[in-house]
Design a protein around this motif. Sequence first.
Motif, PDB file in Angstrom:
ATOM      1  N   ALA A  25      -4.647 -13.658 -20.534  1.00 55.90           N
ATOM      2  CA  ALA A  25      -6.209 -13.658 -20.005  1.00 55.90           C
ATOM      3  C   ALA A  25      -6.370 -12.266 -19.128  1.00 55.90           C
ATOM      4  O   ALA A  25      -7.726 -11.577 -19.230  1.00 55.90           O
ATOM      5  N   ILE A  26      -5.627 -11.873 -18.449  1.00 57.43           N
ATOM      6  CA  ILE A  26      -5.646 -10.740 -17.511  1.00 57.43           C
ATOM      7  C   ILE A  26      -5.809  -9.549 -18.552  1.00 57.43           C
ATOM      8  O   ILE A  26      -6.662  -8.664 -18.437  1.00 57.43           O
ATOM      9  N   TRP A  27      -4.798  -9.497 -19.557  1.00 60.28           N
ATOM     10  CA  TRP A  27      -4.610  -8.327 -20.325  1.00 60.28           C
ATOM     11  C   TRP A  27      -6.252  -8.067 -21.042  1.00 60.28           C
ATOM     12  O   TRP A  27      -6.619  -6.947 -21.152  1.00 60.28           O
ATOM     13  N   ASP A  28      -6.603  -9.327 -21.568  1.00 56.69           N
ATOM     14  CA  ASP A  28      -8.227  -9.303 -22.107  1.00 56.69           C
ATOM     15  C   ASP A  28      -9.171  -8.895 -21.299  1.00 56.69           C
ATOM     16  O   ASP A  28     -10.447  -8.247 -21.764  1.00 56.69           O
ATOM     17  N   SER A  29      -9.019  -8.747 -20.050  1.00 55.20           N
ATOM     18  CA  SER A  29     -10.095  -8.422 -18.970  1.00 55.20           C
ATOM     19  C   SER A  29      -9.839  -6.938 -18.686  1.00 55.20           C
ATOM     20  O   SER A  29     -10.822  -6.427 -17.897  1.00 55.20           O
ATOM     21  N   LEU A  30      -8.685  -6.423 -19.089  1.00 58.19           N
ATOM     22  CA  LEU A  30      -8.674  -4.858 -19.002  1.00 58.19           C
ATOM     23  C   LEU A  30      -9.767  -3.916 -19.182  1.00 58.19           C
ATOM     24  O   LEU A  30     -10.245  -4.261 -20.635  1.00 58.19           O
ATOM     25  N   PRO A  31      -9.929  -2.697 -18.879  1.00 55.52           N
ATOM     26  CA  PRO A  31      -9.490  -2.228 -17.607  1.00 55.52           C
ATOM     27  C   PRO A  31     -10.283  -2.986 -16.346  1.00 55.52           C
ATOM     28  O   PRO A  31     -11.294  -3.545 -16.650  1.00 55.52           O
ATOM     29  N   ILE A  32      -9.601  -2.987 -15.330  1.00 57.09           N
ATOM     30  CA  ILE A  32     -10.200  -3.347 -13.909  1.00 57.09           C
ATOM     31  C   ILE A  32     -10.107  -2.439 -13.050  1.00 57.09           C
ATOM     32  O   ILE A  32      -8.941  -1.784 -12.731  1.00 57.09           O
ATOM     33  N   SER A  33     -11.320  -2.372 -12.332  1.00 57.81           N
ATOM     34  CA  SER A  33     -11.279  -1.574 -11.081  1.00 57.81           C
ATOM     35  C   SER A  33     -11.902  -2.385  -9.904  1.00 57.81           C
ATOM     36  O   SER A  33     -12.770  -3.025 -10.243  1.00 57.81           O
ATOM     37  N   ALA A  34     -11.201  -2.215  -8.733  1.00 57.65           N
ATOM     38  CA  ALA A  34     -11.849  -3.010  -7.605  1.00 57.65           C
ATOM     39  C   ALA A  34     -11.377  -2.397  -6.434  1.00 57.65           C
ATOM     40  O   ALA A  34     -10.487  -1.628  -6.179  1.00 57.65           O
ATOM     41  N   LYS A  35     -12.161  -2.754  -5.276  1.00 54.64           N
ATOM     42  CA  LYS A  35     -11.649  -2.473  -3.989  1.00 54.64           C
ATOM     43  C   LYS A  35     -10.854  -3.588  -3.462  1.00 54.64           C
ATOM     44  O   LYS A  35     -11.201  -4.796  -3.664  1.00 54.64           O
ATOM     45  N   GLY A  36      -9.641  -3.330  -3.202  1.00 55.32           N
ATOM     46  CA  GLY A  36      -8.640  -4.309  -2.650  1.00 55.32           C
ATOM     47  C   GLY A  36      -8.599  -4.862  -1.235  1.00 55.32           C
ATOM     48  O   GLY A  36      -9.089  -4.200  -0.379  1.00 55.32           O
ATOM     49  N   ASN A  37      -8.054  -5.739  -0.797  1.00 56.79           N
ATOM     50  CA  ASN A  37      -7.858  -6.163   0.366  1.00 56.79           C
ATOM     51  C   ASN A  37      -6.612  -6.164   0.686  1.00 56.79           C
ATOM     52  O   ASN A  37      -5.646  -6.754   0.072  1.00 56.79           O
ATOM     53  N   LEU A  38      -6.141  -6.102   2.148  1.00 56.72           N
ATOM     54  CA  LEU A  38      -4.559  -6.200   2.468  1.00 56.72           C
ATOM     55  C   LEU A  38      -4.446  -7.604   3.122  1.00 56.72           C
ATOM     56  O   LEU A  38      -5.249  -7.856   3.974  1.00 56.72           O
ATOM     57  N   LYS A 109       3.920  -0.004   0.702  1.00 50.03           N
ATOM     58  CA  LYS A 109       3.818  -0.065   2.196  1.00 50.03           C
ATOM     59  C   LYS A 109       3.020   0.946   2.903  1.00 50.03           C
ATOM     60  O   LYS A 109       2.728   0.912   4.128  1.00 50.03           O
ATOM     61  N   GLN A 110       2.775   2.200   2.042  1.00 54.56           N
ATOM     62  CA  GLN A 110       2.146   3.250   2.785  1.00 54.56           C
ATOM     63  C   GLN A 110       0.683   3.081   2.891  1.00 54.56           C
ATOM     64  O   GLN A 110      -0.174   3.632   3.387  1.00 54.56           O
ATOM     65  N   VAL A 111       0.170   1.870   1.888  1.00 54.76           N
ATOM     66  CA  VAL A 111      -1.361   1.736   2.037  1.00 54.76           C
ATOM     67  C   VAL A 111      -1.650   1.001   3.204  1.00 54.76           C
ATOM     68  O   VAL A 111      -1.278   0.173   3.475  1.00 54.76           O
ATOM     69  N   LYS A 112      -2.730   1.824   3.993  1.00 49.09           N
ATOM     70  CA  LYS A 112      -3.036   1.176   5.111  1.00 49.09           C
ATOM     71  C   LYS A 112      -4.390   0.657   5.478  1.00 49.09           C
ATOM     72  O   LYS A 112      -5.011   0.172   6.343  1.00 49.09           O
ATOM     73  N   SER A 113      -5.248   1.193   4.357  1.00 50.47           N
ATOM     74  CA  SER A 113      -6.905   0.787   4.397  1.00 50.47           C
ATOM     75  C   SER A 113      -7.187   0.021   3.229  1.00 50.47           C
ATOM     76  O   SER A 113      -6.403  -0.017   2.318  1.00 50.47           O
ATOM     77  N   THR A 114      -8.447  -0.057   2.925  1.00 45.64           N
ATOM     78  CA  THR A 114      -8.895  -0.638   1.793  1.00 45.64           C
ATOM     79  C   THR A 114      -8.596   0.021   0.508  1.00 45.64           C
ATOM     80  O   THR A 114      -8.881   0.987   0.116  1.00 45.64           O
ATOM     81  N   PRO A 115      -7.672  -0.250  -0.190  1.00 45.96           N
ATOM     82  CA  PRO A 115      -7.336   0.456  -1.513  1.00 45.96           C
ATOM     83  C   PRO A 115      -7.985   0.403  -2.609  1.00 45.96           C
ATOM     84  O   PRO A 115      -8.970  -0.757  -2.900  1.00 45.96           O
ATOM     85  N   LYS A 116      -8.322   1.328  -3.378  1.00 46.55           N
ATOM     86  CA  LYS A 116      -8.722   1.374  -4.623  1.00 46.55           C
ATOM     87  C   LYS A 116      -7.903   1.147  -5.664  1.00 46.55           C
ATOM     88  O   LYS A 116      -6.917   1.719  -5.863  1.00 46.55           O
ATOM     89  N   VAL A 117      -8.168  -0.135  -6.286  1.00 43.73           N
ATOM     90  CA  VAL A 117      -7.050  -0.438  -7.461  1.00 43.73           C
ATOM     91  C   VAL A 117      -7.852  -0.181  -8.919  1.00 43.73           C
ATOM     92  O   VAL A 117      -8.753  -0.820  -8.804  1.00 43.73           O
ATOM     93  N   THR A 118      -6.998   0.351  -9.867  1.00 39.08           N
ATOM     94  CA  THR A 118      -7.476   0.376 -11.380  1.00 39.08           C
ATOM     95  C   THR A 118      -6.206  -0.348 -12.012  1.00 39.08           C
ATOM     96  O   THR A 118      -4.989   0.376 -11.767  1.00 39.08           O
ATOM     97  N   ILE A 119      -6.329  -0.983 -12.868  1.00 37.14           N
ATOM     98  CA  ILE A 119      -5.437  -1.661 -13.984  1.00 37.14           C
ATOM     99  C   ILE A 119      -5.878  -1.032 -15.428  1.00 37.14           C
ATOM    100  O   ILE A 119      -6.903  -1.692 -15.731  1.00 37.14           O
ATOM    101  N   THR A 120      -4.809  -0.471 -16.145  1.00 39.16           N
ATOM    102  CA  THR A 120      -5.185  -0.123 -17.253  1.00 39.16           C
ATOM    103  C   THR A 120      -4.119  -0.610 -18.200  1.00 39.16           C
ATOM    104  O   THR A 120      -2.979  -0.582 -17.691  1.00 39.16           O
ATOM    105  N   PRO A 121      -4.175  -0.558 -19.709  1.00 38.22           N
ATOM    106  CA  PRO A 121      -3.039  -0.694 -20.471  1.00 38.22           C
ATOM    107  C   PRO A 121      -2.437   0.265 -20.488  1.00 38.22           C
ATOM    108  O   PRO A 121      -2.915   1.730 -20.186  1.00 38.22           O
ATOM    109  N   SER A 122      -1.031   0.303 -20.629  1.00 43.52           N
ATOM    110  CA  SER A 122      -0.071   1.534 -20.609  1.00 43.52           C
ATOM    111  C   SER A 122       0.607   1.595 -21.848  1.00 43.52           C
ATOM    112  O   SER A 122       0.666   0.608 -22.551  1.00 43.52           O
ATOM    113  N   GLU A 123       1.282   2.807 -22.372  1.00 36.06           N
ATOM    114  CA  GLU A 123       2.130   2.683 -23.507  1.00 36.06           C
ATOM    115  C   GLU A 123       3.419   2.851 -23.194  1.00 36.06           C
ATOM    116  O   GLU A 123       3.995   3.205 -22.267  1.00 36.06           O
TER     117      GLU A 123
END
Length: 123
Positions: A25-38, A109-123
Motif C-alpha cells: 500500500a505504501i509502495w503504491d502511494s510513492l512518490p511521497i513528499s512531506a514535512k516531517g515532525n520530530l 540524529k543530526q536532524v534538529k528541525s522540521t525535516p523535509k522528507v521524500t520517499i521514492t522507489p530505488s533500483e
Amino acid sequence: MKKIQLQVNEFCLQAVLYDTPAGQAIWDSLPISAKGNLWGDEIYFSIDARVKMENGREVVEEGDLGFWPPGSAFCIFYGLTPVSSPGEIRPASPVEVVGKIIGDYKVLKQVKSTPKVTITPSE
C-alpha cells in the motif's frame, strides 16, 4: 522486498519495504513528499495510503519504518521516543512495521528541525 530511497533534508538513505499488504500500500502511494515532525528520535508525517494494521507492534527496532494508523502517519524510527523505556523503542501506540533502513540511520540524529522528507522507489 521493494527498495526505496529516503531523502531527509540532506541525508539520503536506502531502505526496503516488506512484501506485505501494508508495504505494498505504501509502495503504491510513492512518490511521497512531506514535512516531517520530530518526536524524540522518530520522524513522522501523514501520508495518503490505505494501510491495514495486521501485526501491530508496541516495540520497534532502530531503523524500522512503520505506519501509525491514528495519524495515517509514516514513521522512521532511529532511536528512543519520549515514551520509550531503557533498551526499547516505543511508538506512541502500536504501529505496523512496513520496512527497514539499510545502512547508517544514525545520521538522522543530526536532524534538529522540521525535516523535509521524500520517499521514492530505488533500483
